[in-house]
Enzyme design. Structure first.
Site, PDB file in Angstrom:
ATOM      1  N   HIS A  99      39.815  38.154  34.328  1.00 42.12           N
ATOM      2  CA  HIS A  99      39.834  39.212  35.337  1.00 42.12           C
ATOM      3  C   HIS A  99      38.173  39.039  35.893  1.00 42.12           C
ATOM      4  O   HIS A  99      37.208  38.689  35.053  1.00 42.12           O
ATOM      5  CB  HIS A  99      39.957  40.749  35.063  1.00 42.12           C
ATOM      6  CG  HIS A  99      39.270  41.235  34.010  1.00 42.12           C
ATOM      7  ND1 HIS A  99      39.652  40.691  32.681  1.00 42.12           N
ATOM      8  CD2 HIS A  99      38.300  42.142  33.761  1.00 42.12           C
ATOM      9  CE1 HIS A  99      38.733  41.451  31.835  1.00 42.12           C
ATOM     10  NE2 HIS A  99      37.905  42.366  32.471  1.00 42.12           N
ATOM     11  N   HIS A 101      35.393  41.258  37.814  1.00 43.94           N
ATOM     12  CA  HIS A 101      34.692  42.419  38.401  1.00 43.94           C
ATOM     13  C   HIS A 101      33.963  42.363  39.746  1.00 43.94           C
ATOM     14  O   HIS A 101      33.145  41.297  39.922  1.00 43.94           O
ATOM     15  CB  HIS A 101      33.703  43.106  37.330  1.00 43.94           C
ATOM     16  CG  HIS A 101      34.073  43.151  36.103  1.00 43.94           C
ATOM     17  ND1 HIS A 101      34.474  44.258  35.591  1.00 43.94           N
ATOM     18  CD2 HIS A 101      34.404  42.340  34.982  1.00 43.94           C
ATOM     19  CE1 HIS A 101      34.784  44.562  34.172  1.00 43.94           C
ATOM     20  NE2 HIS A 101      34.930  43.123  33.782  1.00 43.94           N
TER      21      HIS A 101
END
Length: 140
Positions: A99, A101
């Site tokens: 992922h 940020h």
């Protein structure tokens, strides 16, 4: 993966604040934000880290990251933001589903990246570049 929290969010088994999604990724608000608006961009397919993400998915993931960054800048009238990804436990990765940020930044927000910059001794920069170039051709 049945135990992955992000896979559960993607399949809507766990509620989250979904900001946007496309064919390859979904974006949600981080449950424990650095600043309000801190968003995560998560591939819809489970990949442990960045190196496991197939090349054909990267564009869609980055396209959504780009849209979220623009939206954060407009929403909060930001002068800047960070986007980053921790890959591997040693780098601070705590959820082993890749992922990205994206977090707003503000003047005097007391967030610092402590770096100890190095200098290449004579010849090492050229040698390092050559070693890396030799491995680029072996990438899928």
């Amino acid at each position: 993966m049945s135990t992955c929290i992000f896979c559960k969010i993607i399949s809507r088994e766990i509620p989250s604040e979904i900001l946007a999604e496309n064919e390859y990724a979904i974006s949600i608000l981080d449950l424990n934000p650095i600043h309000y608006g801190h968003a995560l961009i998560i591939p819809k397919n489970h990949h442990k880290d960045f190196l496991e993400v197939p090349g054909n998915e990267i564009g869609g993931i980055m396209s959504l990251t780009h849209a979220i960054a623009h939206a954060l800048v407009k929403t909060y009238n930001l002068q800047g933001f960070n986007f980053f990804s921790n890959n591997g436990e040693i780098a601070g990765q705590s959820v082993f589903h890749f992922h990205i940020h994206v977090t707003p930044r503000y003047p005097n927000d007391d967030i610092h990246f402590q770096l100890s910059l190095k200098k290449y001794p004579d010849g090492l920069m050229k040698e390092t570049a050559q070693r890396i170039k030799e491995n680029i051709s072996s990438i899928k």
